[in-house]
Design an enzyme around this catalytic site. Structure first.
Site, PDB file in Angstrom:
ATOM      1  N   ARG A 173       0.830  -1.203   0.000  1.00 37.59           N
ATOM      2  CA  ARG A 173       0.000   0.000   0.000  1.00 37.59           C
ATOM      3  C   ARG A 173       0.874   1.266   0.000  1.00 37.59           C
ATOM      4  NH1 ARG A 173      -4.376   0.407   4.619  1.00 37.59           N
ATOM      5  NH2 ARG A 173      -2.556   0.934   5.885  1.00 37.59           N
ATOM      6  N   LYS A 205      -2.466   6.882   1.270  1.00 31.27           N
ATOM      7  CA  LYS A 205      -2.226   7.313   2.647  1.00 31.27           C
ATOM      8  C   LYS A 205      -1.229   8.467   2.581  1.00 31.27           C
ATOM      9  CE  LYS A 205      -2.468   4.806   7.001  1.00 31.27           C
ATOM     10  NZ  LYS A 205      -3.891   4.629   7.304  1.00 31.27           N
ATOM     11  N   GLU A 208     -16.243   6.764   4.987  1.00 33.99           N
ATOM     12  CA  GLU A 208     -15.503   6.194   6.110  1.00 33.99           C
ATOM     13  C   GLU A 208     -15.456   7.185   7.264  1.00 33.99           C
ATOM     14  OE1 GLU A 208     -11.191   5.953   5.848  1.00 33.99           O
ATOM     15  OE2 GLU A 208     -11.334   6.534   3.757  1.00 33.99           O
TER      16      GLU A 208
HETATM   17  C1  LIG Z   1      -5.042   3.940   7.743  1.00 32.47           C
HETATM   18  C2  LIG Z   1      -6.438   4.317   7.480  1.00 32.47           C
HETATM   19  C3  LIG Z   1      -7.507   3.418   7.642  1.00 32.47           C
HETATM   20  C4  LIG Z   1      -7.349   2.052   8.226  1.00 32.47           C
HETATM   21  O1  LIG Z   1      -6.470   1.221   7.524  1.00 32.47           O
HETATM   22  P1  LIG Z   1      -5.805  -0.034   8.256  1.00 32.47           P
HETATM   23  O2  LIG Z   1      -4.920  -0.610   7.206  1.00 32.47           O
HETATM   24  O3  LIG Z   1      -6.898  -0.945   8.641  1.00 32.47           O
HETATM   25  O4  LIG Z   1      -5.059   0.498   9.433  1.00 32.47           O
HETATM   26  C5  LIG Z   1      -8.772   3.841   7.267  1.00 32.47           C
HETATM   27  N1  LIG Z   1      -8.999   5.093   6.800  1.00 32.47           N
HETATM   28  C6  LIG Z   1      -8.006   5.981   6.661  1.00 32.47           C
HETATM   29  C7  LIG Z   1      -8.311   7.326   6.122  1.00 32.47           C
HETATM   30  C8  LIG Z   1      -6.686   5.614   6.998  1.00 32.47           C
HETATM   31  O5  LIG Z   1      -5.700   6.504   6.858  1.00 32.47           O
END
Ligand SMILES: *Cc1c(COP(=O)(O)O)cnc(C)c1O
Length: 343
Positions: free
Chosen positions: A83, A186, A222
């Site tokens: 990722r 991210k 989300e």
């Molecule tokens: C990191 C993150 C998540 C959760 O991802 P995981 O891989 O389960 O830790 C969900 N939403 C956002 C915006 C994130 O930055």
């Protein structure tokens, strides 16, 4: 740096604590150097650095846990590595080899081993890999020099007072990401913009915002830093991947556990916020590395509130939380091959 002997791991919260060692690798003239574990500390950066001016930065969030067996374990770390590179491509940054990413993570965790909270404390060593465009730039263009950093922070259990739900506000005022944007990367740019909505909703007594899609202001996206799930008509539903949600590794694990272990039908689809106000939606929760699973007690929109299960964590929510936590700490068999041990 705090001496690990002075840390009370049984009352550790979520404040920032320095650990001993970080990993740093530099990208110059088109390639990464071998990287080094060095004492944690500040470094210099040009005021013209691309990350400072235009936000060219990406990160990951992971945890090293002390398992029941005494071993140090990571949860699906290669998924974070993959990722990280997806995020890098979106932000025109160089990829970092996934095997080398894993090696760097293991090195830093091992070097900071004394900071890993003991098994029975329920805490974790949070791991933060990040990459920044630190080369100087004037016009809006990608940097030519980059820095990859991994540092760690010991954190306490997410639910020190027991497994509790949160209250969320659904927003029709703010969005987090739009189609064609950077919502699934991210990148640090996605987070600064969510701080004002978070501040405003916290002032009203909510824990966070539940974001809707930017076009229709109708479909759930989300929770800013965690993915959304609902138990609707007996099926577990989560927003489909459209490029605007962050594709969580915990999200993926929940889908696998529901479909392959618990025999619950899963749906990745558009979920209207209106469904949350209907009786057919019986449980909701959100997922992410930090808390694993957080139950949602209620949602609120425009004067209307829906409380789930009298505000108590739902049965499936609790079961999934316990299941995933016990896999992560090797209390039960790791039948999906998700755990990577650090020796
Ligand atoms: C990191 C993150 C998540 C959760 O991802 P995981 O891989 O389960 O830790 C969900 N939403 C956002 C915006 C994130 O930055």
């Amino acid at each position: 740096m705090v001496d690990p002997k002075d840390i009370d791991f049984y009352s550790l919260g979520f404040r920032y604590l320095e650990t001993k060692t970080m990993f740093v690798s530099d990208y110059k003239n088109g390639k990464w150097d071998d990287g080094n574990s060095i004492p944690f500390g500040n470094f210099e950066i040009s005021p013209a650095a691309c990350v400072l001016n235009y936000g060219q930065g990406i990160f990951e969030g992971m945890k090293a846990l002390r398992a029941k067996t005494g071993e140090i374990v990571l949860f699906r770390p290669e998924e974070n590595g993959k990722r990280f590179n997806m995020s890098a491509r979106r932000m025109v940054m160089p990829e970092y080899d996934v095997d080398k990413f894993l090696e760097a993570i293991k090195k830093v965790v091992k070097a900071n081993e004394e900071y890993i909270p003991p098994y029975d404390s329920g805490g974790a060593l949070y791991i933060r890999p990040l990459m920044i465009g630190n080369g100087p730039i004037v016009g809006v263009a990608p940097a030519e020099e980059f820095k990859f950093i991994v540092f760690t922070v010991p954190v306490g259990p997410y639910f020190p007072e027991g497994f509790n739900g949160i209250h969320l506000e659904i927003s029709k005022k703010y969005t987090r990401a739009a189609p064609g944007g950077t919502g699934s990367a991210k990148t640090c740019c996605n987070y600064a913009g969510t701080m004002l909505p978070a501040k405003e909703t916290k002032a009203k007594g909510f824990a966070q915002i539940l974001y809707l899609d930017a076009i229709n202001m109708e479909y759930i996206e989300e929770v800013g830093t965690a993915n959304f799930f609902g138990l609707i008509n007996g099926k577990i539903a989560t927003p489909r991947k459209t490029g605007t949600i962050l594709e969580g590794i915990t999200r993926d694990a929940i889908l696998e556990l529901c479909s392959k272990k618990l025999g619950i039908e899963v749906e990745e689809r558009d979920i209207s916020y209106k469904e949350l106000f209907e009786e057919s939606c019986t449980e909701t929760f959100c997922t992410g590395t930090a808390a694993v699973i957080t139950p949602i007690s209620s949602v609120f929109l425009e004067g209307k509130k829906r409380v789930f299960n009298n505000g108590e964590p739902g049965e499936l929510t609790t079961k999934l939380y316990e299941l995933l936590n016990s896999i992560q700490r090797l209390e039960i068999e790791d039948e999906f091959g998700w755990i990577v041990k650090i020796s």
